[in-house]
Design an enzyme around this catalytic site. Sequence first.
Site, PDB file in Angstrom:
ATOM      1  N   SER A 152       0.836  -1.204   0.000  1.00  0.00           N
ATOM      2  CA  SER A 152       0.000   0.000   0.000  1.00  0.00           C
ATOM      3  C   SER A 152       0.864   1.245   0.000  1.00  0.00           C
ATOM      4  CB  SER A 152      -0.894   0.015   1.248  1.00  0.00           C
ATOM      5  OG  SER A 152      -1.550   1.255   1.393  1.00  0.00           O
ATOM      6  N   TYR A 165      -0.953  -0.447   9.973  1.00  0.00           N
ATOM      7  CA  TYR A 165      -1.190  -0.856   8.587  1.00  0.00           C
ATOM      8  C   TYR A 165       0.023  -0.547   7.709  1.00  0.00           C
ATOM      9  CZ  TYR A 165      -3.789  -1.018   4.113  1.00  0.00           C
ATOM     10  OH  TYR A 165      -4.237  -1.295   2.843  1.00  0.00           O
ATOM     11  N   LYS A 169       2.376  -3.188   5.711  1.00  0.00           N
ATOM     12  CA  LYS A 169       2.447  -3.139   4.261  1.00  0.00           C
ATOM     13  C   LYS A 169       3.873  -2.952   3.754  1.00  0.00           C
ATOM     14  CE  LYS A 169      -1.829  -3.795   3.041  1.00  0.00           C
ATOM     15  NZ  LYS A 169      -2.184  -5.107   2.445  1.00  0.00           N
TER      16      LYS A 169
END
Length: 301
Positions: A152, A165, A169
């Site tokens: 991401s 997150y 990622k």
Amino acid sequence: MAIRFDGRVAIVTGAGGGLGREHALALAARGAKVLVNDLGGARDGTGASATAAEAVVAEIEAAGGEAMANGASVTDFDAVQAMVDAAVERWGRVDILVNNAGVLRDKTFAKMTLDDFRFVMDVHLMGAVNCTKAVWDGMRERNYGRIVMTTSSSGLYGNFGQSNYGAAKMALVGFMQTLSIEGAKNDIRVNCLAPTAHTRMTEDLGAALPLEHLGPELVSPGLLYLVSENAPTRCILGAGAGGFERAYVTMTQGIRAVGEDAPEQIEARFADISDRDGEVVPDSGMAQGVIELGKLQKALA
């Protein structure tokens, strides 16, 4: 020549909706047999239901394809191994793995609990590790494999409120970098996909995005290329709204600074260290040392 997957077997995790669903449908439409994995939980990872995966299987079968549903949590290695075994038992092999399963538990780092940090890392990073480990030996034995990690821009470049997150990622990029090296001799190609798409993961952004132009189906063409016969390896492919880009982890040429005043030299010449003229994309982690030792050799000459 059209990209086809006839005779290939694919596993797509988190495929009950959003990007995973589109990936599964696209693979099946081009001939792949697809195991559709989805825990069926909420966006934060709570709950479970087989309904979503079964619905995607029904779509594939209605279109004349072949698929099977699986509700394993990617955080449970035994369940993941059983999932892979089920695919091998039915179809004899696994050629393609799309690590797409994910969750969100967004908060600023100040307000985030360590449990929420660990859980997001466990699903995104260890989930991909578990699935990859379960298919790796089979791919090595058959000298063929195509694996995609879903990274991401939040990991590559950061995003407010997503430290867990983003960390997970970016960790997947490091995982991909090494696996692409280790898998090369067995034609196992490993890549990362960095998608921009409107799914339930982005529903909170609402009017901030042109949602009508951000369908997940516009990302899947990139995925199809990354798992195709002629796929690259060690690529970070950005995809969204019909646009495709490649991201790189690069290194500048930098400077050499030694002696008691080395910190001051670094401060004074930080612009030189940051100068991107002549930057490189290293082939491996050893490249950093090679560049640094090159500076030493020049200094000693």
